[in-house]
Design a protein around this motif. Structure first.
Motif, short mmCIF file in Angstrom:
data_model
loop_
_atom_site.label_atom_id
_atom_site.label_comp_id
_atom_site.label_asym_id
_atom_site.label_seq_id
_atom_site.Cartn_x
_atom_site.Cartn_y
_atom_site.Cartn_z
N LYS A 123 45.92 52.58 28.80
CA LYS A 123 44.79 52.55 27.86
C LYS A 123 44.34 53.95 27.45
O LYS A 123 43.59 54.12 26.49
N CYS A 124 44.78 54.96 28.19
CA CYS A 124 44.35 56.35 27.95
C CYS A 124 44.64 56.79 26.52
O CYS A 124 45.75 56.62 26.01
N ILE A 125 43.62 57.39 25.88
CA ILE A 125 43.79 57.90 24.52
C ILE A 125 43.83 59.43 24.50
O ILE A 125 43.79 60.06 23.45
N GLY A 126 43.86 60.03 25.70
CA GLY A 126 44.07 61.47 25.80
C GLY A 126 42.88 62.34 25.42
O GLY A 126 43.07 63.47 24.95
N CYS A 127 41.66 61.85 25.63
CA CYS A 127 40.49 62.62 25.20
C CYS A 127 40.19 63.80 26.12
O CYS A 127 39.54 64.75 25.71
N GLY A 128 40.63 63.72 27.38
CA GLY A 128 40.43 64.83 28.30
C GLY A 128 39.13 64.82 29.07
O GLY A 128 38.90 65.71 29.89
N ALA A 129 38.28 63.85 28.85
CA ALA A 129 36.98 63.81 29.53
C ALA A 129 37.13 63.70 31.04
O ALA A 129 36.39 64.33 31.80
N CYS A 130 38.10 62.94 31.49
CA CYS A 130 38.30 62.77 32.93
C CYS A 130 38.68 64.10 33.58
O CYS A 130 38.13 64.49 34.60
N ALA A 131 39.62 64.80 32.97
CA ALA A 131 40.07 66.06 33.53
C ALA A 131 38.94 67.09 33.58
O ALA A 131 38.83 67.87 34.52
N CYS A 137 36.12 59.80 37.04
CA CYS A 137 36.99 59.65 35.88
C CYS A 137 36.78 58.29 35.21
O CYS A 137 36.72 58.19 33.99
N ALA A 138 36.64 57.24 36.01
CA ALA A 138 36.42 55.91 35.46
C ALA A 138 35.06 55.82 34.77
O ALA A 138 34.91 55.15 33.74
N GLU A 139 34.07 56.54 35.30
CA GLU A 139 32.73 56.50 34.72
C GLU A 139 32.67 57.20 33.37
O GLU A 139 31.98 56.76 32.46
N VAL A 140 33.39 58.31 33.23
CA VAL A 140 33.29 59.09 31.99
C VAL A 140 34.31 58.66 30.94
O VAL A 140 34.18 59.02 29.76
N CYS A 141 35.30 57.89 31.31
CA CYS A 141 36.34 57.49 30.35
C CYS A 141 35.79 56.51 29.32
O CYS A 141 35.21 55.49 29.68
#
Ligand code: SF4
Ligand code: SF4
Length: 58
Positions: A8-16, A44-48
């Protein structure tokens, strides 16, 4: 049980940007979690925005 990032990842980078131990990096098609460094904090799950990170039950 480390977290993993699903397709499902769209590569926004928020988790990193928010992982407290810096164990998330940009992979070929999505972001990836180093399971040996993940402390299972769940940030990571919270900010994604799309709910891509999930606990890896494997
Ligand atoms: Fe990083 Fe926490 Fe996500 Fe593990 S659960 S990848 S330590 S933000
Ligand atoms: Fe992918 Fe979610 Fe991380 Fe953004 S926050 S890079 S969508 S896993």
């Amino acid at each position: 049980m480390a977290y993993k990032i699903t397709e499902k990842c769209i590569g926004c980078g928020a988790c990193a940007a928010n992982c407290p131990v810096g164990c998330i990096s940009q992979g070929d098609s999505r972001y990836e979690i180093d399971p040996n460094s993940c402390i299972e904090c769940g940030t990571c799950a919270e900010v994604c925005p799309v709910g891509a990170p999930e606990p890896n039950k494997e």
